[in-house]
Motif scaffolding. Sequence first.
Motif, mmCIF file in Angstrom:
data_model
loop_
_atom_site.group_PDB
_atom_site.id
_atom_site.type_symbol
_atom_site.label_atom_id
_atom_site.label_comp_id
_atom_site.label_asym_id
_atom_site.label_seq_id
_atom_site.Cartn_x
_atom_site.Cartn_y
_atom_site.Cartn_z
ATOM 1 N N ARG A 14 26.630 -14.227 -8.641
ATOM 2 C CA ARG A 14 25.922 -13.089 -8.030
ATOM 3 C C ARG A 14 26.209 -11.839 -8.900
ATOM 4 O O ARG A 14 27.480 -11.574 -9.013
ATOM 5 C CB ARG A 14 26.386 -13.065 -6.556
ATOM 6 N N HIS B 25 23.107 -17.837 -2.767
ATOM 7 C CA HIS B 25 23.054 -16.209 -3.150
ATOM 8 C C HIS B 25 23.646 -15.423 -2.042
ATOM 9 O O HIS B 25 24.534 -14.684 -2.130
ATOM 10 C CB HIS B 25 21.706 -15.609 -3.542
ATOM 11 N N ARG B 26 23.153 -15.859 -0.777
ATOM 12 C CA ARG B 26 23.630 -15.025 0.342
ATOM 13 C C ARG B 26 24.985 -15.053 0.873
ATOM 14 O O ARG B 26 25.722 -14.076 1.081
ATOM 15 C CB ARG B 26 22.455 -15.562 1.539
ATOM 16 N N SER C 288 16.017 -16.925 -7.716
ATOM 17 C CA SER C 288 17.036 -16.507 -6.635
ATOM 18 C C SER C 288 17.839 -15.510 -6.703
ATOM 19 O O SER C 288 18.713 -15.188 -6.029
ATOM 20 C CB SER C 288 17.945 -17.831 -6.503
ATOM 21 N N GLU C 289 17.937 -14.666 -7.781
ATOM 22 C CA GLU C 289 18.333 -13.542 -8.353
ATOM 23 C C GLU C 289 19.884 -13.849 -8.508
ATOM 24 O O GLU C 289 20.695 -12.890 -8.786
ATOM 25 C CB GLU C 289 18.185 -12.479 -7.115
ATOM 26 N N LEU C 290 20.086 -15.109 -8.900
ATOM 27 C CA LEU C 290 21.706 -15.070 -9.608
ATOM 28 C C LEU C 290 21.491 -15.108 -10.902
ATOM 29 O O LEU C 290 20.397 -15.272 -11.574
ATOM 30 C CB LEU C 290 21.896 -16.628 -9.185
ATOM 31 N N ARG D 88 18.795 -19.762 -2.394
ATOM 32 C CA ARG D 88 18.764 -18.342 -1.873
ATOM 33 C C ARG D 88 19.972 -18.237 -0.893
ATOM 34 O O ARG D 88 20.607 -17.443 -0.539
ATOM 35 C CB ARG D 88 17.365 -18.039 -0.967
#
Length: 305
Positions: free
Chosen positions: A258, A134-135, A187-189, A131
């Motif tokens: 991303r 990703h940020r 993690s939305e990657l 996370r």
Amino acid sequence: MTSKFKNRIREQFGRTASAFVEATHFSEGEDLEEAVRLLKPSHDDNMLDVACGGGHMALFFAPMVRQVVASDLTMQMLKKAQEHVAEKGRIDNVVFREADAEDLPFPAGSFTLLTCRIAPHHFQDVPQALREFHRVLRRGGRMVIIDTLMPADPEIAEFFQTMETMRNPTHLKAFNEDEWRKMIQDSELILHETLIISKNHDFQEWVKTAGLNREKIQELNKFFMDAPQKIHDYFKIESFAGEVESYTDKKLIIYATRKEKEKHIHQKAPVEAPVEAPVEAPVEAPVEAPVEAPVEAPVETPEDT
């Protein structure tokens, strides 16, 4: 990551920092070349190397990017890595920063590239680290993670986990490919590619980077030699006169990005506007000149087509 475990990490890697810098199995390898192939670095890229260790990844990428920030939890490791990079000469775009992978001290969207090599098995909370990755990545930013792959066979996996913790007590857990895929997705990657490669390790150099004393080395050597034949076959254990010379494990290379900013959503309205204008014009024409409408219709149709 708890303070107690952080201190164990700092102690372990602080006392072995010099050995990490000198280890040839970190300074070279197919995984470095594959990381370049996947990331396609350019001189516009600002790169973060998380848990940089001896600085080998940062040094390898430095000539190809604008800047590398090499971060690590252990200050002594950072100092040795900085010395290592300085000794190579003509490298002036690597900066070093003390940082916890699970709580990175960088603003959101700071980097276009991110790497993390042979480190996540020491993280207490890998999903949290992802996370954070990703940020700090910019929209469209690219990431490569390289780590030891957990064997699929339960017996081999148990041997692997035991021998890794015997060598280094800060080893927590490696993951199989399916586990990594799920963590990346959560993690939305965006996962693009995974690759498994073999990595051969000189046994003496391998134990040296963990700072083991003679008694611990002998204990680990016996653990290898006494293993069942399927373990010897899987790890391709080479030995002579009862002494392990080398073994081979597998590394998983993960390439993810991303998500790009969805610019087309904002461009939709201006694109549609000109389409509506010509539709309204023919509607008004028959109203103003109904007699001429049948004549104009066949003329306008082929022009519009």
